[in-house]
Design a protein around this motif. Structure first.
Motif, PDB file in Angstrom:
ATOM      1  N   ASN A 126      -4.338  11.894   6.745  1.00  0.00           N
ATOM      2  CA  ASN A 126      -3.332  12.830   7.335  1.00  0.00           C
ATOM      3  C   ASN A 126      -2.342  12.335   7.887  1.00  0.00           C
ATOM      4  N   ARG A 127      -2.600  10.780   8.795  1.00  0.00           N
ATOM      5  CA  ARG A 127      -1.442  10.355   9.317  1.00  0.00           C
ATOM      6  C   ARG A 127      -0.418   9.584   8.286  1.00  0.00           C
ATOM      7  N   LEU A 128      -0.835   9.264   7.200  1.00  0.00           N
ATOM      8  CA  LEU A 128       0.179   8.748   6.069  1.00  0.00           C
ATOM      9  C   LEU A 128       0.984   9.814   5.602  1.00  0.00           C
ATOM     10  N   ILE A 129       0.482  11.109   5.597  1.00  0.00           N
ATOM     11  CA  ILE A 129       1.284  12.018   4.994  1.00  0.00           C
ATOM     12  C   ILE A 129       2.181  12.995   5.802  1.00  0.00           C
ATOM     13  N   THR A 130       1.882  12.720   7.056  1.00  0.00           N
ATOM     14  CA  THR A 130       2.588  13.766   7.915  1.00  0.00           C
ATOM     15  C   THR A 130       3.655  12.890   8.747  1.00  0.00           C
ATOM     16  N   GLY A 131       4.792  13.312   9.181  1.00  0.00           N
ATOM     17  CA  GLY A 131       5.718  12.683  10.120  1.00  0.00           C
ATOM     18  C   GLY A 131       6.329  11.387   9.446  1.00  0.00           C
ATOM     19  N   SER A 132       6.713  10.766  10.131  1.00  0.00           N
ATOM     20  CA  SER A 132       7.386   9.232   9.908  1.00  0.00           C
ATOM     21  C   SER A 132       6.037   8.350   9.615  1.00  0.00           C
ATOM     22  N   PHE A 133       6.403   7.279   8.518  1.00  0.00           N
ATOM     23  CA  PHE A 133       5.450   6.342   8.445  1.00  0.00           C
ATOM     24  C   PHE A 133       4.819   5.621   9.477  1.00  0.00           C
ATOM     25  N   VAL A 180      -2.490   1.294  -0.149  1.00  0.00           N
ATOM     26  CA  VAL A 180      -1.700   2.235   0.209  1.00  0.00           C
ATOM     27  C   VAL A 180      -1.353   2.278   1.640  1.00  0.00           C
ATOM     28  N   MET A 181      -2.034   2.018   2.412  1.00  0.00           N
ATOM     29  CA  MET A 181      -1.695   1.951   3.936  1.00  0.00           C
ATOM     30  C   MET A 181      -0.567   0.923   3.937  1.00  0.00           C
ATOM     31  N   TYR A 182      -0.764  -0.340   3.526  1.00  0.00           N
ATOM     32  CA  TYR A 182      -0.296  -1.618   3.781  1.00  0.00           C
ATOM     33  C   TYR A 182       1.024  -1.890   2.819  1.00  0.00           C
ATOM     34  N   ARG A 183       0.859  -1.089   1.602  1.00  0.00           N
ATOM     35  CA  ARG A 183       1.751  -1.510   0.614  1.00  0.00           C
ATOM     36  C   ARG A 183       3.337  -1.404   1.216  1.00  0.00           C
ATOM     37  N   PRO A 184       3.880  -0.565   1.725  1.00  0.00           N
ATOM     38  CA  PRO A 184       5.257  -0.617   2.335  1.00  0.00           C
ATOM     39  C   PRO A 184       5.568  -1.874   3.156  1.00  0.00           C
ATOM     40  N   SER A 225       2.941  -9.242   9.229  1.00  0.00           N
ATOM     41  CA  SER A 225       2.522 -10.228   8.247  1.00  0.00           C
ATOM     42  C   SER A 225       0.935  -9.952   8.128  1.00  0.00           C
ATOM     43  N   LEU A 226       0.319  -9.625   9.132  1.00  0.00           N
ATOM     44  CA  LEU A 226      -1.204  -9.013   9.130  1.00  0.00           C
ATOM     45  C   LEU A 226      -1.375  -7.819   8.136  1.00  0.00           C
ATOM     46  N   ALA A 227      -0.268  -6.869   8.150  1.00  0.00           N
ATOM     47  CA  ALA A 227      -0.285  -5.817   7.131  1.00  0.00           C
ATOM     48  C   ALA A 227      -0.193  -6.218   5.693  1.00  0.00           C
ATOM     49  N   VAL A 228       0.829  -7.017   5.578  1.00  0.00           N
ATOM     50  CA  VAL A 228       1.023  -7.774   4.220  1.00  0.00           C
ATOM     51  C   VAL A 228      -0.299  -8.617   3.606  1.00  0.00           C
ATOM     52  N   PHE A 229      -0.960  -9.171   4.520  1.00  0.00           N
ATOM     53  CA  PHE A 229      -1.818 -10.028   3.919  1.00  0.00           C
ATOM     54  C   PHE A 229      -3.296  -9.010   3.748  1.00  0.00           C
ATOM     55  N   ARG A 230      -3.288  -8.257   4.749  1.00  0.00           N
ATOM     56  CA  ARG A 230      -4.549  -7.120   4.409  1.00  0.00           C
ATOM     57  C   ARG A 230      -4.490  -6.341   3.064  1.00  0.00           C
ATOM     58  N   CYS A 231      -2.772  -6.295   2.710  1.00  0.00           N
ATOM     59  CA  CYS A 231      -2.847  -5.540   1.313  1.00  0.00           C
ATOM     60  C   CYS A 231      -3.049  -6.399   0.348  1.00  0.00           C
ATOM     61  N   LEU A 232      -2.710  -7.577   0.255  1.00  0.00           N
ATOM     62  CA  LEU A 232      -2.875  -8.647  -0.796  1.00  0.00           C
ATOM     63  C   LEU A 232      -4.372  -8.948  -0.979  1.00  0.00           C
ATOM     64  N   ASP A 233      -5.144  -9.049   0.259  1.00  0.00           N
ATOM     65  CA  ASP A 233      -6.558  -9.315   0.358  1.00  0.00           C
ATOM     66  C   ASP A 233      -7.393  -8.218  -0.695  1.00  0.00           C
ATOM     67  N   ALA A 234      -6.897  -6.981  -0.155  1.00  0.00           N
ATOM     68  CA  ALA A 234      -7.707  -5.652  -0.637  1.00  0.00           C
ATOM     69  C   ALA A 234      -7.321  -5.700  -2.011  1.00  0.00           C
ATOM     70  N   ALA A 235      -6.080  -6.190  -2.608  1.00  0.00           N
ATOM     71  CA  ALA A 235      -5.805  -6.093  -4.172  1.00  0.00           C
ATOM     72  C   ALA A 235      -6.639  -7.124  -4.858  1.00  0.00           C
ATOM     73  N   LYS A 236      -6.466  -8.398  -4.201  1.00  0.00           N
ATOM     74  CA  LYS A 236      -7.496  -9.481  -4.794  1.00  0.00           C
ATOM     75  C   LYS A 236      -8.807  -9.101  -4.600  1.00  0.00           C
ATOM     76  N   GLU A 237      -9.538  -8.600  -3.517  1.00  0.00           N
ATOM     77  CA  GLU A 237     -10.986  -8.269  -3.647  1.00  0.00           C
ATOM     78  C   GLU A 237     -11.233  -7.102  -4.465  1.00  0.00           C
ATOM     79  N   THR A 238     -10.487  -6.151  -4.800  1.00  0.00           N
ATOM     80  CA  THR A 238     -10.469  -5.165  -5.862  1.00  0.00           C
ATOM     81  C   THR A 238     -10.600  -5.812  -7.157  1.00  0.00           C
ATOM     82  N   ILE A 239      -9.613  -6.488  -7.520  1.00  0.00           N
ATOM     83  CA  ILE A 239      -9.577  -7.180  -8.954  1.00  0.00           C
ATOM     84  C   ILE A 239     -11.045  -7.986  -9.218  1.00  0.00           C
ATOM     85  N   LEU A 240     -11.567  -8.696  -8.085  1.00  0.00           N
ATOM     86  CA  LEU A 240     -12.731  -9.476  -8.237  1.00  0.00           C
ATOM     87  C   LEU A 240     -13.917  -8.544  -8.277  1.00  0.00           C
ATOM     88  N   SER A 241     -13.909  -7.370  -7.509  1.00  0.00           N
ATOM     89  CA  SER A 241     -14.867  -6.679  -7.485  1.00  0.00           C
ATOM     90  C   SER A 241     -15.178  -5.805  -9.002  1.00  0.00           C
TER      91      SER A 241
END
Length: 171
Positions: free
Chosen positions: A44-51, A103-107, A129-145
């Motif tokens: 809900n927070r991602l789709i309403t109002g400002s990012f 999706v959360m951290y991609r921007p 920077s933490l948001a960027v690395f969380r996005c990259l980590d989630a992508a890497k973990e998904t690929i490995l999983s």
């Protein structure tokens, strides 16, 4: 004819089956239900109002997704052995929450990647920077999983369709 075990929970069950310390048909349903209850506010927070800011998303992630992950039973963390009818449910669970993080951290990742110089990339706040690395980590973990899931199962082409099937049951 559908055969049920004494461990199955159905509308006319009396008494309820005993708790088990392992995967059942209902483990996936229970964990997915709690996921959706925990993350509905994030969506809900991602789709309403400002990012949201990176700090707000990190807080939402820690308080909701992190708390939800902490409630997982120990036997749900690893994929069940090949041939288990519960493997797909475990996989979907793992891929779903990581996809939310992407999706959360991609921007923040896109903004960081589009920075024209390494100086601009280094000037990114520690929270972003933490948001960027969380996005990259989630992508890497998904690929490995996904790779782990795919490589540990046999696959065959269904003779009656063009669909590729894995050796598991669908929920």
């Amino acid at each position: 004819m559908l055969f049920r075990s004494s461990q199955d929970l159905v509308s006319d069950s009396a008494p309820y089956p005993p708790e088990v310390d392992g995967l059942t048909l209902y483990t996936y349903l229970r964990i997915q239900s709690s996921y959706h209850l925990r993350t509905m506010g994030i969506y809900n927070r991602l789709i309403t109002g400002s990012f949201p800011t990176a700090a707000e998303l990190i807080t939402l992630d820690d308080e909701n997704v992190g708390a939800w992950l902490a409630q997982w039973p120990r036997y749900y963390s690893a994929f069940p052995p090949a041939g288990s009818k519960h493997a797909l449910g475990v996989g979907i669970t793992k891929w779903r929450y990581r996809n939310l993080r992407i999706v959360m951290y991609r921007p923040f990742l896109v903004r960081w990647a589009l920075s024209s110089s390494s100086y601009n990339q280094q000037a990114t706040s520690s929270t972003e920077s933490l948001a960027v690395f969380r996005c990259l980590d989630a992508a890497k973990e998904t690929i490995l999983s996904v790779e782990e899931y795919w490589m540990s199962r046999s696959h065959f082409r269904d003779r009656n369709s063009t669909r590729l099937n894995s050796s598991h049951q669908y929920y």
